[in-house]
Design a protein around this motif. Structure first.
Motif, PDB file in Angstrom:
ATOM      1  N   ILE A   5      -9.698  -8.034  -0.285  1.00  0.00           N
ATOM      2  CA  ILE A   5      -8.565  -8.503  -1.079  1.00  0.00           C
ATOM      3  C   ILE A   5      -7.416  -8.754  -0.117  1.00  0.00           C
ATOM      4  O   ILE A   5      -6.891  -7.830   0.490  1.00  0.00           O
ATOM      5  CB  ILE A   5      -8.157  -7.452  -2.131  1.00  0.00           C
ATOM      6  CG1 ILE A   5      -9.315  -7.140  -3.057  1.00  0.00           C
ATOM      7  CG2 ILE A   5      -6.952  -7.925  -2.915  1.00  0.00           C
ATOM      8  CD1 ILE A   5      -9.057  -5.981  -4.003  1.00  0.00           C
ATOM      9  N   THR A   6      -7.042 -10.027   0.041  1.00  0.00           N
ATOM     10  CA  THR A   6      -5.991 -10.360   0.996  1.00  0.00           C
ATOM     11  C   THR A   6      -4.721 -10.859   0.322  1.00  0.00           C
ATOM     12  O   THR A   6      -3.665 -10.856   0.931  1.00  0.00           O
ATOM     13  CB  THR A   6      -6.480 -11.427   1.993  1.00  0.00           C
ATOM     14  OG1 THR A   6      -6.935 -12.569   1.270  1.00  0.00           O
ATOM     15  CG2 THR A   6      -7.607 -10.885   2.851  1.00  0.00           C
ATOM     16  N   ASP A   7      -4.806 -11.285  -0.918  1.00  0.00           N
ATOM     17  CA  ASP A   7      -3.648 -11.779  -1.650  1.00  0.00           C
ATOM     18  C   ASP A   7      -2.796 -10.588  -2.114  1.00  0.00           C
ATOM     19  O   ASP A   7      -3.312  -9.659  -2.729  1.00  0.00           O
ATOM     20  CB  ASP A   7      -4.128 -12.606  -2.851  1.00  0.00           C
ATOM     21  CG  ASP A   7      -2.991 -13.067  -3.714  1.00  0.00           C
ATOM     22  OD1 ASP A   7      -2.837 -12.490  -4.819  1.00  0.00           O
ATOM     23  OD2 ASP A   7      -2.266 -13.981  -3.292  1.00  0.00           O
ATOM     24  N   LYS A   8      -1.500 -10.605  -1.817  1.00  0.00           N
ATOM     25  CA  LYS A   8      -0.621  -9.477  -2.157  1.00  0.00           C
ATOM     26  C   LYS A   8      -0.598  -9.182  -3.651  1.00  0.00           C
ATOM     27  O   LYS A   8      -0.615  -8.031  -4.062  1.00  0.00           O
ATOM     28  CB  LYS A   8       0.811  -9.736  -1.663  1.00  0.00           C
ATOM     29  CG  LYS A   8       0.981  -9.635  -0.174  1.00  0.00           C
ATOM     30  CD  LYS A   8       0.862  -8.200   0.274  1.00  0.00           C
ATOM     31  CE  LYS A   8       1.106  -8.106   1.762  1.00  0.00           C
ATOM     32  NZ  LYS A   8       0.838  -6.777   2.272  1.00  0.00           N
ATOM     33  N   ASP A   9      -0.563 -10.218  -4.489  1.00  0.00           N
ATOM     34  CA  ASP A   9      -0.548 -10.005  -5.935  1.00  0.00           C
ATOM     35  C   ASP A   9      -1.835  -9.319  -6.398  1.00  0.00           C
ATOM     36  O   ASP A   9      -1.795  -8.413  -7.239  1.00  0.00           O
ATOM     37  CB  ASP A   9      -0.359 -11.332  -6.682  1.00  0.00           C
ATOM     38  CG  ASP A   9       1.033 -11.920  -6.485  1.00  0.00           C
ATOM     39  OD1 ASP A   9       1.975 -11.135  -6.225  1.00  0.00           O
ATOM     40  OD2 ASP A   9       1.179 -13.149  -6.592  1.00  0.00           O
ATOM     41  N   LEU A  15      -4.258  -1.896  -7.052  1.00  0.00           N
ATOM     42  CA  LEU A  15      -3.673  -0.557  -6.967  1.00  0.00           C
ATOM     43  C   LEU A  15      -3.203  -0.062  -8.329  1.00  0.00           C
ATOM     44  O   LEU A  15      -3.373   1.114  -8.662  1.00  0.00           O
ATOM     45  CB  LEU A  15      -2.524  -0.546  -5.961  1.00  0.00           C
ATOM     46  CG  LEU A  15      -2.944  -0.736  -4.501  1.00  0.00           C
ATOM     47  CD1 LEU A  15      -1.730  -0.928  -3.618  1.00  0.00           C
ATOM     48  CD2 LEU A  15      -3.784   0.430  -4.023  1.00  0.00           C
ATOM     49  N   LYS A  16      -2.634  -0.951  -9.136  1.00  0.00           N
ATOM     50  CA  LYS A  16      -2.215  -0.565 -10.482  1.00  0.00           C
ATOM     51  C   LYS A  16      -3.406  -0.125 -11.322  1.00  0.00           C
ATOM     52  O   LYS A  16      -3.330   0.862 -12.059  1.00  0.00           O
ATOM     53  CB  LYS A  16      -1.499  -1.724 -11.179  1.00  0.00           C
ATOM     54  CG  LYS A  16      -0.083  -1.926 -10.720  1.00  0.00           C
ATOM     55  CD  LYS A  16       0.561  -3.063 -11.510  1.00  0.00           C
ATOM     56  CE  LYS A  16       1.983  -3.277 -11.109  1.00  0.00           C
ATOM     57  NZ  LYS A  16       2.615  -4.371 -11.885  1.00  0.00           N
ATOM     58  N   GLU A  55      -4.619   0.269   4.169  1.00  0.00           N
ATOM     59  CA  GLU A  55      -5.457  -0.882   4.505  1.00  0.00           C
ATOM     60  C   GLU A  55      -4.740  -2.188   4.147  1.00  0.00           C
ATOM     61  O   GLU A  55      -4.695  -3.123   4.941  1.00  0.00           O
ATOM     62  CB  GLU A  55      -6.776  -0.777   3.756  1.00  0.00           C
ATOM     63  CG  GLU A  55      -7.760  -1.887   4.032  1.00  0.00           C
ATOM     64  CD  GLU A  55      -9.029  -1.715   3.207  1.00  0.00           C
ATOM     65  OE1 GLU A  55      -9.529  -2.738   2.706  1.00  0.00           O
ATOM     66  OE2 GLU A  55      -9.510  -0.588   3.048  1.00  0.00           O
ATOM     67  N   PHE A  56      -4.167  -2.250   2.956  1.00  0.00           N
ATOM     68  CA  PHE A  56      -3.468  -3.451   2.529  1.00  0.00           C
ATOM     69  C   PHE A  56      -2.241  -3.713   3.392  1.00  0.00           C
ATOM     70  O   PHE A  56      -1.930  -4.850   3.729  1.00  0.00           O
ATOM     71  CB  PHE A  56      -3.054  -3.347   1.059  1.00  0.00           C
ATOM     72  CG  PHE A  56      -4.189  -3.420   0.077  1.00  0.00           C
ATOM     73  CD1 PHE A  56      -5.401  -4.002   0.410  1.00  0.00           C
ATOM     74  CD2 PHE A  56      -4.052  -2.914  -1.202  1.00  0.00           C
ATOM     75  CE1 PHE A  56      -6.456  -4.079  -0.501  1.00  0.00           C
ATOM     76  CE2 PHE A  56      -5.086  -2.988  -2.131  1.00  0.00           C
ATOM     77  CZ  PHE A  56      -6.285  -3.571  -1.772  1.00  0.00           C
ATOM     78  N   ARG A  59      -3.123  -5.438   6.762  1.00  0.00           N
ATOM     79  CA  ARG A  59      -3.707  -6.782   6.746  1.00  0.00           C
ATOM     80  C   ARG A  59      -2.623  -7.818   6.950  1.00  0.00           C
ATOM     81  O   ARG A  59      -1.538  -7.727   6.408  1.00  0.00           O
ATOM     82  CB  ARG A  59      -4.414  -7.064   5.425  1.00  0.00           C
ATOM     83  CG  ARG A  59      -5.684  -6.292   5.293  1.00  0.00           C
ATOM     84  CD  ARG A  59      -6.471  -6.750   4.114  1.00  0.00           C
ATOM     85  NE  ARG A  59      -7.680  -5.938   4.032  1.00  0.00           N
ATOM     86  CZ  ARG A  59      -8.379  -5.772   2.951  1.00  0.00           C
ATOM     87  NH1 ARG A  59      -8.023  -6.352   1.832  1.00  0.00           N
ATOM     88  NH2 ARG A  59      -9.462  -5.010   2.962  1.00  0.00           N
ATOM     89  N   ASP A  60      -2.952  -8.808   7.732  1.00  0.00           N
ATOM     90  CA  ASP A  60      -2.037  -9.933   7.926  1.00  0.00           C
ATOM     91  C   ASP A  60      -2.253 -10.920   6.788  1.00  0.00           C
ATOM     92  O   ASP A  60      -3.352 -11.404   6.567  1.00  0.00           O
ATOM     93  CB  ASP A  60      -2.302 -10.634   9.259  1.00  0.00           C
ATOM     94  CG  ASP A  60      -1.946  -9.759  10.448  1.00  0.00           C
ATOM     95  OD1 ASP A  60      -2.582  -9.930  11.492  1.00  0.00           O
ATOM     96  OD2 ASP A  60      -1.029  -8.932  10.321  1.00  0.00           O
ATOM     97  N   VAL A  61      -1.200 -11.173   6.044  1.00  0.00           N
ATOM     98  CA  VAL A  61      -1.284 -12.143   4.947  1.00  0.00           C
ATOM     99  C   VAL A  61      -0.286 -13.240   5.192  1.00  0.00           C
ATOM    100  O   VAL A  61       0.788 -13.063   5.626  1.00  0.00           O
ATOM    101  CB  VAL A  61      -1.008 -11.447   3.583  1.00  0.00           C
ATOM    102  CG1 VAL A  61      -1.038 -12.465   2.465  1.00  0.00           C
ATOM    103  CG2 VAL A  61      -2.030 -10.373   3.338  1.00  0.00           C
TER     104      VAL A  61
END
Length: 61
Positions: A5-9, A15-16, A55-56, A59-61
């Motif tokens: 999962i690389t997209d911030k949204d 996580l929610k 981990e999130f 990550r470079d996004v």
């Protein structure tokens, strides 16, 4: 394993969902009947969520 999962949204949604599952489990536990295994499982879930947050963040996004 699943796809990264690389997209911030999407990360926030993930996580929610994990936090909501944790809260549901916490609500379902009867304090008078909880044992050490229940508490250990809750701590494991918190550790897993914390690991995902790190981990999130790395990550470079």
């Amino acid at each position: 394993m699943g796809k990264d999962i690389t997209d911030k949204d999407t990360q926030v949604v993930f996580l929610k969902q994990r936090l909501n599952m944790f809260m549901d489990l916490l609500d379902a536990i009867e304090p008078e009947e909880a044992d050490i295994d229940d508490i250990d499982r809750l701590l494991e879930i918190i550790d897993e969520i914390e690991l995902k947050v790190r981990e999130f963040n790395n990550r470079d996004v």
